[in-house]
Design an enzyme around this catalytic site. Structure first.
Site, short mmCIF file in Angstrom:
data_model
loop_
_atom_site.label_atom_id
_atom_site.label_comp_id
_atom_site.label_asym_id
_atom_site.label_seq_id
_atom_site.Cartn_x
_atom_site.Cartn_y
_atom_site.Cartn_z
N GLY A 27 0.81 -1.22 0.00
CA GLY A 27 0.00 0.00 0.00
C GLY A 27 0.84 1.27 0.00
CG MET A 28 -0.97 4.77 -1.69
SD MET A 28 0.08 5.33 -3.06
CE MET A 28 0.21 7.07 -2.69
CG ASP A 172 -4.28 11.73 15.48
OD1 ASP A 172 -4.80 12.15 14.44
OD2 ASP A 172 -4.41 10.55 15.86
CG HIS A 200 -6.49 7.66 14.64
ND1 HIS A 200 -5.83 8.83 14.42
CD2 HIS A 200 -6.73 7.12 13.41
CE1 HIS A 200 -5.65 8.99 13.12
NE2 HIS A 200 -6.19 7.97 12.48
#
Length: 352
Positions: A27-28, A172, A200
């Protein structure tokens, strides 16, 4: 004999190989993260690493491409790259498991449906870690909803200490530091002691009460309490969503940076007086937060992969009220996944 000398030198200057398993490796986020791991940026320039990459049948060809790129980068510390689609093979002897792979929330998809689909992935991966990983494996859950996925994972891995499971809230924290630095007109490294409390999600609580700028309380530097309570808090809570609107996809590079930061915070000693945020198991916490959930809290590490909770924090009514809201959301999520944690029938009544 010459070879013996070389081998001898290598063992003196290099540590024992560390096995790092990564799910969602095609994935990215992984595309940014894997090269940081292989370069020595995260575990250190004397730490050889083996990367064990987990993909799905659908992503397997892409995973082969990732492995080729890693091989072609000739990182001296990267001693092994292996790929697979079976967590029982890929997680074998893992010292670290970075669980990134999860289904993203699609348009109109309810959080409850996402919890169920992704929860199943993390239940299976917890079982696999329990069976084959190192008994002191450190597990960082990134796939969302990451707090509850981390809880599911640890409940399915009873022989691994619950304390070893983390949910990623470092992005965050980094976002909160950025906003405070911009507002105060200082560089990021002047901002310390920033905590993200809770989930989150948009109920997360960025803590400006305990945060410091240049060693001084944020409230002494940024006198605009209304901005701190409203705009700052909302900006951090909604940053991920705004980024999706701008980019058309969720953050990848900054998420990878924050995963690297989260690991570094556990493998290097925390600077004196500072702390970092990570979602951890609440049982035994000193703040009065409900037990048996995964909640982001302020932690410190000696650099041995372990951590302890920071106790030199104060909570006021404003923070506490917001913390209770995030706690309520996590307790509701926990009920939604009772069938995946071995705690009976699921009942889903998520606060909107």
């Amino acid at each position: 004999n010459i070879y013996d000398l070389k081998a001898d030198e290598k063992t003196k200057s290099w540590k024992k190989l560390v096995n790092v398993a990564v799910s969602g490796a095609a994935g990215m986020i992984s595309n940014h993260l894997l090269f940081k791991l292989a370069s020595g940026e995260v575990f250190g320039q004397d730490q050889p690493i083996a990367l064990k990459l987990l993909g799905s049948e659908r992503s397997f060809t892409a995973l082969e491409g990732v492995a080729m790129e890693l091989e072609d980068s000739l990182y001296p510390l990267l001693r092994e790259v292996s790929i697979g689609i079976d967590p029982y093979e890929v997680f074998q002897d893992a010292d670290w498991a970075l669980l990134i792979g999860a289904k993203p929330r699609g348009p109109g998809m309810e959080r409850a449906a996402l919890l169920d689909i992704n929860g199943q992935i993390f239940a299976d991966q917890g079982k696999a870690l329990n069976a084959v990983a190192s008994k002191n494996v450190k597990v960082l859950v990134v796939g969302n909803p990451c707090n509850t996925n981390a809880l599911i994972c640890l409940k399915n891995a009873p022989s691994i200490p619950a304390k070893n499971f983390h949910a990623l809230t470092r992005l965050d924290e980094n976002r909160a530091k950025c906003q405070l630095a911009l507002k105060a007109g200082v560089f990021y490294d002047k901002v310390s002691n920033v905590t993200i409390w809770g989930n989150h999600s948009t109920t997360q609580v960025p803590d400006f009460l305990n945060a410091k700028i240049d060693g001084k309380p944020v409230k002494d530097v940024i006198k605009d309490t209304k901005w701190l309570e409203e705009e700052f808090t909302m900006t951090v809570q909604k940053r991920g969503g705004v980024l999706i609107q701008k980019w058309g996809r969720s953050s990848a590079a900054s998420t990878a940076v924050s995963i690297a930061d989260a690991i570094k915070s556990l493998v290097t000693p925390t600077p004196e007086g500072d702390w970092f945020s990570t979602g951890v198991y609440t049982t035994g916490n000193p703040y009065g937060i409900a037990e048996d959930i995964v909640f982001s809290m302020p932690c410190r590490s000696k650099g041995d992969g372990d951590y302890e909770l920071a106790t030199d924090v104060s909570l006021d009514d404003f923070l506490w009220e917001k913390i209770k809201k995030s706690e309520a959301e996590l307790l509701a999520e926990k009920k939604c996944v009772a069938h995946l944690t071995g705690e009976g029938n699921a009942f889903c009544d998520l606060p909107v």
